[in-house]
Motif scaffolding. Structure first.
Motif, PDB file in Angstrom:
ATOM      1  N   VAL A  43      11.238  14.407  30.647  1.00 32.78           N
ATOM      2  CA  VAL A  43      10.912  12.996  30.869  1.00 32.78           C
ATOM      3  C   VAL A  43       9.490  12.870  31.411  1.00 32.78           C
ATOM      4  N   ALA A  44       8.955  11.663  31.247  1.00 32.80           N
ATOM      5  CA  ALA A  44       7.715  11.301  31.950  1.00 32.80           C
ATOM      6  C   ALA A  44       8.029   9.989  32.641  1.00 32.80           C
ATOM      7  N   ILE A  45       7.641   9.889  33.901  1.00 30.74           N
ATOM      8  CA  ILE A  45       7.871   8.643  34.636  1.00 30.74           C
ATOM      9  C   ILE A  45       6.513   8.059  34.983  1.00 30.74           C
ATOM     10  N   ILE A  46       6.318   6.787  34.649  1.00 30.40           N
ATOM     11  CA  ILE A  46       5.023   6.171  34.981  1.00 30.40           C
ATOM     12  C   ILE A  46       5.263   4.966  35.881  1.00 30.40           C
ATOM     13  N   ASP A  47       4.262   4.669  36.664  1.00 29.45           N
ATOM     14  CA  ASP A  47       4.324   3.503  37.544  1.00 29.45           C
ATOM     15  C   ASP A  47       2.918   2.919  37.631  1.00 29.45           C
ATOM     16  N   LYS A  48       2.819   1.631  37.457  1.00 29.07           N
ATOM     17  CA  LYS A  48       1.521   0.920  37.465  1.00 29.07           C
ATOM     18  C   LYS A  48       0.504   1.617  36.552  1.00 29.07           C
ATOM     19  N   GLY A  49       0.967   2.081  35.416  1.00 28.55           N
ATOM     20  CA  GLY A  49       0.068   2.674  34.432  1.00 28.55           C
ATOM     21  C   GLY A  49      -0.276   4.123  34.690  1.00 28.55           C
ATOM     22  N   ARG A  50       0.218   4.681  35.824  1.00 26.62           N
ATOM     23  CA  ARG A  50      -0.115   6.078  36.153  1.00 26.62           C
ATOM     24  C   ARG A  50       1.098   6.971  35.980  1.00 26.62           C
ATOM     25  N   LEU A  51       0.855   8.210  35.604  1.00 26.94           N
ATOM     26  CA  LEU A  51       1.952   9.174  35.497  1.00 26.94           C
ATOM     27  C   LEU A  51       2.333   9.623  36.916  1.00 26.94           C
ATOM     28  N   VAL A  52       3.629   9.480  37.268  1.00 26.70           N
ATOM     29  CA  VAL A  52       4.025   9.884  38.633  1.00 26.70           C
ATOM     30  C   VAL A  52       4.955  11.097  38.604  1.00 26.70           C
ATOM     31  N   ALA A  53       5.557  11.385  37.479  1.00 25.46           N
ATOM     32  CA  ALA A  53       6.369  12.604  37.376  1.00 25.46           C
ATOM     33  C   ALA A  53       6.483  12.964  35.910  1.00 25.46           C
ATOM     34  N   GLU A  54       6.515  14.254  35.627  1.00 21.58           N
ATOM     35  CA  GLU A  54       6.650  14.680  34.236  1.00 21.58           C
ATOM     36  C   GLU A  54       7.191  16.090  34.204  1.00 21.58           C
ATOM     37  N   GLY A  55       7.988  16.362  33.204  1.00 23.18           N
ATOM     38  CA  GLY A  55       8.403  17.744  33.033  1.00 23.18           C
ATOM     39  C   GLY A  55       9.825  17.869  32.546  1.00 23.18           C
ATOM     40  N   ASN A  56      10.280  19.105  32.504  1.00 22.54           N
ATOM     41  CA  ASN A  56      11.646  19.395  32.111  1.00 22.54           C
ATOM     42  C   ASN A  56      12.601  18.745  33.115  1.00 22.54           C
ATOM     43  N   LEU A  57      13.620  18.121  32.609  1.00 19.32           N
ATOM     44  CA  LEU A  57      14.510  17.347  33.473  1.00 19.32           C
ATOM     45  C   LEU A  57      15.178  18.223  34.527  1.00 19.32           C
ATOM     46  N   GLU A  58      15.648  19.399  34.103  1.00 12.05           N
ATOM     47  CA  GLU A  58      16.322  20.285  35.062  1.00 12.05           C
ATOM     48  C   GLU A  58      15.374  20.681  36.182  1.00 12.05           C
ATOM     49  N   GLU A  59      14.149  20.988  35.800  1.00  8.12           N
ATOM     50  CA  GLU A  59      13.176  21.395  36.831  1.00  8.12           C
ATOM     51  C   GLU A  59      12.881  20.244  37.781  1.00  8.12           C
ATOM     52  N   ARG A 103      21.795  19.270  42.461  1.00  8.86           N
ATOM     53  CA  ARG A 103      20.438  18.897  42.069  1.00  8.86           C
ATOM     54  C   ARG A 103      20.258  17.398  42.276  1.00  8.86           C
ATOM     55  N   ARG A 104      18.979  16.999  42.275  1.00 12.89           N
ATOM     56  CA  ARG A 104      18.727  15.562  42.357  1.00 12.89           C
ATOM     57  C   ARG A 104      19.222  14.894  41.075  1.00 12.89           C
ATOM     58  N   ARG A 105      19.739  13.701  41.222  1.00 13.64           N
ATOM     59  CA  ARG A 105      20.040  12.930  40.010  1.00 13.64           C
ATOM     60  C   ARG A 105      18.731  12.348  39.498  1.00 13.64           C
ATOM     61  N   LEU A 106      18.715  12.015  38.186  1.00 11.81           N
ATOM     62  CA  LEU A 106      17.490  11.441  37.613  1.00 11.81           C
ATOM     63  C   LEU A 106      17.119  10.133  38.336  1.00 11.81           C
ATOM     64  N   SER A 107      18.181   9.382  38.686  1.00  9.23           N
ATOM     65  CA  SER A 107      17.899   8.120  39.383  1.00  9.23           C
ATOM     66  C   SER A 107      17.171   8.386  40.699  1.00  9.23           C
ATOM     67  N   GLU A 108      17.508   9.500  41.333  1.00  9.77           N
ATOM     68  CA  GLU A 108      16.823   9.842  42.586  1.00  9.77           C
ATOM     69  C   GLU A 108      15.385  10.297  42.316  1.00  9.77           C
ATOM     70  N   VAL A 109      15.250  11.099  41.278  1.00 10.81           N
ATOM     71  CA  VAL A 109      13.903  11.524  40.891  1.00 10.81           C
ATOM     72  C   VAL A 109      13.040  10.278  40.644  1.00 10.81           C
ATOM     73  N   PHE A 110      13.633   9.342  39.902  1.00  9.53           N
ATOM     74  CA  PHE A 110      12.935   8.112  39.531  1.00  9.53           C
ATOM     75  C   PHE A 110      12.537   7.306  40.771  1.00  9.53           C
ATOM     76  N   ARG A 111      13.531   7.084  41.647  1.00  9.40           N
ATOM     77  CA  ARG A 111      13.248   6.256  42.837  1.00  9.40           C
ATOM     78  C   ARG A 111      12.184   6.896  43.714  1.00  9.40           C
ATOM     79  N   GLU A 112      12.286   8.204  43.872  1.00  9.81           N
ATOM     80  CA  GLU A 112      11.295   8.870  44.714  1.00  9.81           C
ATOM     81  C   GLU A 112       9.906   8.824  44.076  1.00  9.81           C
ATOM     82  N   ALA A 113       9.882   8.879  42.728  1.00  8.52           N
ATOM     83  CA  ALA A 113       8.584   8.895  42.046  1.00  8.52           C
ATOM     84  C   ALA A 113       7.892   7.540  42.112  1.00  8.52           C
ATOM     85  N   VAL A 114       8.646   6.481  42.058  1.00  9.89           N
ATOM     86  CA  VAL A 114       8.014   5.151  41.963  1.00  9.89           C
ATOM     87  C   VAL A 114       8.041   4.367  43.271  1.00  9.89           C
ATOM     88  N   LYS A 115       8.505   4.985  44.338  1.00  6.76           N
ATOM     89  CA  LYS A 115       8.616   4.198  45.586  1.00  6.76           C
ATOM     90  C   LYS A 115       7.211   3.903  46.156  1.00  6.76           C
TER      91      LYS A 115
END
Lengths: 448, 291
Positions: free
Chosen positions: B195-211, B279-291
């Motif tokens: 996945v790649a997660i972006i926020d306000k036009g910037r990349l905030v997380a990217e990579g293999n989901l398991e990692e 492991r972290r859930r994706l929703s957690e990865v997401f929330r932490e990345a865009v908070k």
């Protein structure tokens, strides 16, 4: 008429050949073909594909079929009704010919004989003086006067293409009377003249004088009127098609899917070309029906019309479409929703309406006004004014060609401008795009 | 790479760079207005970028390359009054295929998506769900090497979701790149490898989901009998209770927290029936990345 069908057949064959070649090029294209050539084929293929979709989708709709039928019925009525009305008033007309001054028996016999050969009864009436004859002509008591066997006089001069009973009769009579006069002046006895006249055609006909100059109540005026109305109705209609077509694609967002595969320029060109082909086919069908029906019922439209005004009218319809289609497409790309179409279309329809009205006033004038001459050279109004002036015989061929070249050059400029506007505005959604905003943005090269 | 796009004061893309590997289903995530749609439109040249470029297999993307991509825009777009079959054939030909190929592909995808009997209907006569299927077919019809789908699951019923999931997985297995955006994180977690997660036009997380899920603070699931709310863990230093459900508490541990000491604390509160690192859930990865 035959020429029209031949032209249509040639166009169809050319398109088929072109398609055939393109399909072979795209399907069987070897990989080592030069890149440039392959891309050129590709560009042509895209435009053709888009144009073909436009043609198919438009022709397949019920609105198009019913609309075309209604237009054709309207044209048929416009051709047939005047003939029916004329035949009502002109059943066995009697031509009253006044004889002024000295007149031979042979001339009188000729006047009657010419009438007989055209199924028109002729009534000869002696008039004591030229003045009385003129008064009678003005009052409509007689239709024609033969003066001293030297010339013929009518109330109003005939225009070159006048095909009325009086005009054709008078011209024929003038011819025979002229031949007789020429033979008599050569000293051939009157008793022989009648027999010789039939085989002698070298002499000049008698002069035909008119109390008033000819005006355009003739077939050419009707042709000009038909061409004008048709040009206005069809240009407005086809322009609206282009406009609606662009708005439909933008409003439905299908344009995003299309532009992910083709360039905006190709999409635009394919669209106006496709709609243009349908328009041309419909206009050709209308003209073909009008001419065929006119020939069948003996309408003035065909009998008195040289083919030039009709051809010039059609050519100007094509030029007018070529000029206006870009404008309609550019305007369409600025619109966000179909409900906004009316308000943006209005400014484009103004020059159309202006050209139409000016041409209508030109129809009534015996000579063209300075304004109509100027407008005949301006691309937005030329498609209306120029064919009318040409049909009325008020401009020469070179003027038509010059104006056509000006319009063609302006069309290239208009196409380039429209392509820039379209390219910048078609993907901007959310609200209507202001033209100023679009033109102010930095230019980017147009990919083809 | 380095995509930038501003709309007046709004920054839509801010130096955005990430890569979509072939043969994978790639999730493209971000809150509303993060710039996902702008980034996807940029791939197809539908957005004028202020800076940066999208590249395919190391090279610039032109029209020829774009023809080999499939696109499903967020605001669905096809001709409402056009026959479905003709519409799909047209789009396939527009992507450079012969009429015969276009006919074959149309028949195949209509069959595959379960709407072969609607081939001659106009698009507007179909239900919204079926229109969505046609839109998907439009993206797939020309056998693209890269699929870019903007919110493809929005508006689908559970059967439609299963069908689409199967198709996307199958496409990736055949070696194609598949990128899609979605707000349905559970779904993304099930389907995507990266996945790649972006926020306000910037990349905030990217990579293999398991990692990504393995990274970040440790997650501990603990169930202590008789303590349904996880009260035993409340107030412990470096421990945050992120969720309690069915008597299980999901704890987020700071780096310095000793898990054995924590186990001892839990056992003191009652019998520990579950003590499990997760492991972290994706929703957690997401929330932490865009908070």
């Amino acid at each position: 008429m035959t020429a029209l069908f031949i032209a249509l057949a040639v166009v169809i064959v050319a398109i088929r050949l072109w398609r055939h070649r393109y399909v072979r090029q795209t399907i069987g294209a070897p990989d080592d073909r030069p890149d440039v050539a392959r891309r050129a084929a590709r560009r042509r293929g895209d435009v053709e594909l888009i144009a073909r979709r436009e043609v198919h989708e438009r022709v397949a709709t019920r609105v198009f079929k019913i609309g075309t039928l209604i237009v054709l019925l309207g044209v048929a009525a416009a051709v047939v009704i005047p003939v029916l009305r004329r035949s009502g008033t002109e059943v066995a007309p009697v031509l009253r010919v006044g004889i002024v001054g000295r007149s031979t028996l042979l001339a009188r016999q000729t006047l009657v004989a010419v009438g007989k050969s055209r199924d028109v009864p002729v009534l000869l009436r002696d008039v004591d003086s030229l003045d009385s004859a003129k008064a009678a002509l003005r009052a409509g008591r007689i239709d024609l006067a033969l003066v001293d066997d030297r010339y013929l006089e009518v109330a109003q001069r005939f225009s070159a293409s006048d095909s009325s009973t009086l005009a054709t009769y008078t011209e024929s009579a003038a011819h025979y009377l002229g031949v007789e006069a020429a033979l008599r002046s050569e000293g051939i006895p009157e008793s022989h003249v009648g027999a010789i006249t039939l085989t002698f055609s070298g002499a000049k006909g008698l002069r035909i004088g008119g109390l008033k100059p000819a005006h355009h109540t003739s077939a050419n005026l009707i042709t000009a009127l038909y061409v004008l109305i048709l040009t206005y109705v069809l240009l407005t209609q086809y322009g609206t098609w282009v406009l609606m077509g662009v708005v439909e694609e933008k409003a439905n967002r299908v344009v995003e899917v299309l532009l992910s595969a083709v360039s905006p320029l190709r999409l635009l060109v394919g669209k106006v070309l496709g709609i243009g082909l349908v328009a041309l086919a419909q206009a050709a069908a209308i003209v073909a029906v009008a001419l065929a029906l006119g020939a069948a019922v003996g309408s003035n439209l065909v009998k008195g019309t040289a083919p030039e005004p009709v051809i010039v009218g059609l050519v100007w319809l094509v030029l007018g479409y070529a000029f206006y289609c870009w404008l309609f497409a550019a305007i369409g790309s600025l619109v966000e929703r179909q409900e906004q179409v009316q308000s943006v279309a209005f400014p484009v329809q103004l020059p159309l309406l202006f050209g139409y009205i000016i041409s209508f006033t030109a129809l009534g004038a015996s000579s063209p006004s300075a304004l109509s001459i100027v407008l005949a050279y301006l691309p937005p109004t030329a498609p209306f004014v120029m064919p009318v002036l040409f049909a009325l015989g008020q401009v020469a061929w070179w003027q038509v060609v010059a104006s056509g070249l000006i319009t063609a050059a302006a069309t290239i400029g208009m196409a380039r401008l429209a392509a820039v506007i379209y390219r910048r505005a078609i993907l901007r959604t959310g609200s209507s795009v202001k033209l100023k905003e679009v033109l102010r943005r930095k230019a980017r090269p147009l990919s083809v | 790479m380095g995509l930038r796009r501003r709309y007046g004061e709004v920054v839509a893309l801010d130096d955005l760079s990430f890569a979509v590997p072939p043969g994978q289903v790639f999730g493209f995530l971000g809150p509303n207005g993060a710039g996902k749609t702008t980034a996807m439109r940029a791939v197809f040249g539908l957005v004028d970028l202020d800076a940066g470029s999208v590249r395919w297999q190391g090279g610039a993307i032109g029209l020829e390359e774009r023809r080999r991509f499939g696109y499903m825009p967020e605001e669905r777009g096809l001709y409402p009054g056009m026959q479905i079959q003709r519409q799909l054939e047209y789009l396939c030909e527009l992507h450079g295929h012969s009429p015969a190929d276009a006919r074959r592909a149309t028949a195949h995808w209509l069959e595959r998506l379960g709407i072969p009997e609607r081939a001659l209907d106009k698009l507007e006569s179909l239900s919204l769900g079926n229109q969505q299927r046609v839109q998907l077919a439009a993206a797939l019809i020309h056998d693209p090497e890269l699929l870019i789908l903007d919110e493809p699951f929005a508006g689908l019923d559970p059967v439609g979701i299963d069908d689409l999931t199967a198709i996307l997985t199958e496409q990736a297995r055949e070696g194609r790149g598949v990128l899609f955006s979605s707000h349905q994180l559970d779904l993304v977690e099930d389907i995507c490898e990266s996945v790649a997660i972006i926020d306000k036009g910037r990349l905030v997380a990217e990579g293999n989901l398991e990692e990504l899920e393995r990274q970040g603070s440790r997650r501990l699931v603990v169930k202590v009998e008789g303590d349904r709310d996880g009260a035993w863990a409340a107030g412990l230093e470096g421990v945050v209770i992120s969720r309690t459900e069915g008597g299980e508490s999901r704890l987020v541990l700071d780096d310095g927290v000793d898990s054995q000491a924590l186990l001892a604390t839990a056992m003191a509160a009652g019998p520990v029936v579950r003590f499990d690192f997760e492991r972290r859930r994706l929703s957690e990865v997401f929330r932490e990345a865009v908070k």
